[in-house]
Structure formats: C-alpha cells, structure tokens
Design an enzyme around this catalytic site. Structure first.
Site, PDB file in Angstrom:
ATOM      1  N   THR A   7       0.900  -1.132   0.000  1.00  0.00           N
ATOM      2  CA  THR A   7       0.000   0.000   0.000  1.00  0.00           C
ATOM      3  C   THR A   7       0.936   1.177   0.000  1.00  0.00           C
ATOM      4  OG1 THR A   7      -1.639  -1.124   1.371  1.00  0.00           O
ATOM      5  CG2 THR A   7      -1.620   1.262   1.525  1.00  0.00           C
ATOM      6  N   ARG A  34     -13.645  -7.637  -0.780  1.00  0.00           N
ATOM      7  CA  ARG A  34     -12.997  -7.428   0.523  1.00  0.00           C
ATOM      8  C   ARG A  34     -12.397  -6.017   0.593  1.00  0.00           C
ATOM      9  NH1 ARG A  34      -7.501  -5.877   1.853  1.00  0.00           N
ATOM     10  NH2 ARG A  34      -6.971  -6.724   3.877  1.00  0.00           N
ATOM     11  N   GLY A  48      -9.923  -3.529   2.883  1.00  0.00           N
ATOM     12  CA  GLY A  48      -8.933  -3.556   3.965  1.00  0.00           C
ATOM     13  C   GLY A  48      -9.015  -2.288   4.793  1.00  0.00           C
ATOM     14  N   THR A  59       0.351   0.179   6.546  1.00  0.00           N
ATOM     15  CA  THR A  59       0.413  -0.848   5.514  1.00  0.00           C
ATOM     16  C   THR A  59       0.485  -2.192   6.237  1.00  0.00           C
ATOM     17  OG1 THR A  59       2.812  -0.740   5.420  1.00  0.00           O
ATOM     18  CG2 THR A  59       1.633   0.623   3.864  1.00  0.00           C
ATOM     19  N   GLY A  60       0.320  -3.251   5.470  1.00  0.00           N
ATOM     20  CA  GLY A  60       0.355  -4.569   6.085  1.00  0.00           C
ATOM     21  C   GLY A  60      -1.028  -5.185   6.117  1.00  0.00           C
TER      22      GLY A  60
HETATM   23  N1  ASP Z   1      -3.146  -2.820   4.129  1.00  0.00           N
HETATM   24  C1  ASP Z   1      -3.463  -3.346   2.837  1.00  0.00           C
HETATM   25  C2  ASP Z   1      -4.727  -4.116   2.923  1.00  0.00           C
HETATM   26  O1  ASP Z   1      -4.907  -4.855   3.869  1.00  0.00           O
HETATM   27  C3  ASP Z   1      -2.434  -4.212   2.228  1.00  0.00           C
HETATM   28  C4  ASP Z   1      -1.002  -3.943   2.543  1.00  0.00           C
HETATM   29  O2  ASP Z   1      -0.623  -2.854   2.907  1.00  0.00           O
HETATM   30  O3  ASP Z   1      -0.205  -4.854   2.420  1.00  0.00           O
HETATM   31  O4  ASP Z   1      -5.500  -4.040   2.004  1.00  0.00           O
END
Ligand code: ASP
Length: 346
Positions: A198, A226, A228, A249-250
């Site tokens: 992200t 979905r 996030g 992020t994550g």
């Molecule tokens: N946070 C983002 C999500 O869950 C994905 C990511 O940052 O890896 O959609």
C-alpha cells in the site's frame, strides 16, 4: 485544553515536509515541489500517490496491482485533511487507476465520506476519467502462478468455483510465509519491501495544514469485495492538524480491528511522544486473536513536523523529504515484534 487549529497564513512559514512508506519514494520529489511553492498538503499527497498508482513496477497500488482471487484488480484509497477532519474514500474500484483522485472527489464533491463498489465506477465515469484494464500481463502471470502453485486451477478465473476455500488457502499461505509471498509478488530476492503493500503519504504544508493519503490494491487473491484498512478512516489513515497524522500498511484486518491510525493520533493527543504513540499502537495488536496475524507497518508525522515509523517485522524503511532536499532520505523503522496470545483480550 485543545490547541488552536493551525491553518491561517503565517508570516514566518512553517517547515513543510512529506513522509511516505518506502514505495512512495517515486512521488516525493513532486510532492516536495508543490510544498516548496507554497502548495497545500492535500495537493502534495495526491500528487505523490498518483505517481505510485501509475507505476507498473508497484504491484500493490493502482495500475498493475495484484488482483483478487477472480483476477479482478480492486483498488481502495482514502484521503484525510487535518484541518476540519475532512475525508473521502473509495473501496473496490475496478477499471480505473485513479483511486486517490476519486477519494478526493468523494471528499470535495459529494456529501459523503466513503463510496464503494459500483458507485466508484460511476463516479469515475461522471468525472470523465479514462477507464483502463488494470491487470497487466506480468501481474496476471503472478496471479495465475500463485493459484496454480496452491493447486487452485479449476473454475476460479470464470467465477464458477466457490471462492471461500480458495481464499482461505491463499490467505493462509500469504500470512504464514512472507518470503514465499515476496517471491510470488515478483519482488526479487531481497525483502526490503513488504511482500504486499500500500502507499502511505503524509504531509504538512507551510501553513501548518496536514493531509494523509493511502492507496492500495489490497491483499492479493482476496475475496471479491474485501475491503482492507486503507480506505477506512481511523483504521489505515487518520489526520488531525492539532496532533498529527498516521497511516498503515500490512495486513489490513489487523489495523482495521484496532483502529490503528486513529490510535496513534489519539496517543499523541494524550501526551505520548511520537515514538511511544507508534509503538503502543503496534503493541495493541497483541490482543488480536487471529490465526492470520502478520505484518503491520505505521508511518506517522506529528503536527510539529517530526516523523517516525514502526513495523512488526525487520528490514522495513520509510522515506521523507522537505523543500531544499534534492532527494528523499530513507530511514529504518523501529521494529516492534508482536507476541500473539490467542484467546487473550486486553
Ligand atoms: N493494508 C493493505 C490491505 O490490507 C495491504 C497492505 O498494505 O499490504 O488491504
């Protein structure tokens, strides 16, 4: 006692700054130029985020972002302004790469803060954006290989198979084995970028106004529809001129359930240092009872222009730039390893 809203023009300009997740580097010079010319934090974070959305090399944001289990690229984005707590978000945008522009349009042109699904496409059409097939050939290859490496071959692409079990299979894989995931994302051998991603961009302009932008294609191989944390104000993005801004992020489900970005800003409000605010917001995740718990990262910018970032895993960095700097500076994130205790509640 609450601090006054900064934001009125001042004769002695405040130092402007832009801070981003490592993959935001490509956008920082443009954002810094806007800030140097006296432009707004909102324009700066939008300009930087657009460049990441347009970058085919980034498989986690905008064009060429990895798709859902059916092979559809679905984009999520949000923008928040620290003056007046204005916000806009889009979720599940298909067929247009301009997620952050549309989030801004929700904020500026509609009496709403969040538009998801078909309405995002309608908004893009009404505003005259050019549609685009977001799945580039290389991304499609990675998507198909990911499916076949899990033995998922029948009926996914045409939508006839049940997606439930397949999403479970893929999410289990993505959470349990970051290195393998990294490989699947085609990111090469050195995991100096998260295996999913992200972009987070936070800025403070010369008037002292702040803004934060977040854009993503979300978790690859996700269940269709979905959403996030990225488009959810308070979860993946929060900004308040009085205290600061934070973005994540994550694994979005974790930040979602802990209202992580909002927590960072609230900890600042209650007197935590920036370092402690980020660290505590990450530690709060230890309460999650979650078999898919994995990486979460936070970038934060305080109202005084100081910045800091944390991660639950090692080797993550972030970038920042101010007018007068010729290129972004990269900094390590503080590692806050989490110990999950299933069943525990705070
Ligand atoms: N946070 C983002 C999500 O869950 C994905 C990511 O940052 O890896 O959609």
């Amino acid at each position: 006692m609450w601090p006054r809203w900064p934001g009125s023009p001042v004769s002695d300009p405040i130092q402007a700054i832009v801070v981003a997740s490592a993959n935001g580097r490509v956008g920082l010079p443009a954002a810094t130029e806007i800030l140097a010319a006296g432009g707004s934090a909102t324009d700066a974070v939008i300009a930087a985020t657009r460049l990441v959305e347009a970058d085919p090399g980034d498989r986690s944001v905008g064009y060429a972002g990895l798709p859902n289990i059916l092979g559809e690229v679905e984009l999520d984005a949000s923008i928040m302004e620290g003056r007046g707590l204005r916000a806009g978000a889009v979720g599940g945008l298909q067929g247009y790469q301009d997620a952050i522009d549309l989030a801004r349009a929700v904020m500026d042109r509609l009496p709403h803060a969040f538009v998801a699904g078909d309405g995002t496409r309608r908004l893009a059409q009404e505003l005259g954006y050019d549609g685009r097939d977001l799945l580039d050939p290389e991304t499609e290859r990675i998507w198909r290989e990911g499916l076949s490496s899990e033995g998922i071959t029948d009926g996914v692409a045409d939508g006839s198979a049940r997606s439930l079990d397949q999403v479970m299979q893929m999410v289990t894989r993505l959470s349990a084995d970051p290195e393998r995931t990294h490989e699947m994302y085609g990111l090469g051998e050195t995991p100096d970028e998260p295996p999913h991603g992200t972009v987070n961009v936070l800025a403070r302009d010369r008037q002292g106004n702040m803004a934060s932008a977040v854009s993503t294609s979300g978790w690859a191989w996700k269940y269709p529809g979905r959403l996030g944390d990225s488009p959810v104000i308070g979860a993946g993005n929060y900004c308040d001129n009085r205290w600061g801004a934070a973005a994540c992020t994550g694994r979005g489900e974790m930040a979602f359930r802990c209202a992580t970005a909002h927590s960072v800003v609230m900890f600042l409000r209650f007197g935590y240092t920036l370092e402690d605010a980020v660290t505590q917001a990450l530690r709060d995740m230890e309460a999650l009872d979650d078999p898919f718990a994995s990486e979460v990262n936070i970038v934060a910018l305080a109202a005084d222009g100081t910045h800091f970032a944390g991660s639950t895993v090692e080797n993550r960095t972030y970038v920042w730039q101010s007018p007068g700097m010729t290129e972004p500076d990269e900094r390590p994130r503080r590692v806050v390893p989490l110990t999950f205790q299933p069943g525990r509640s705070v």
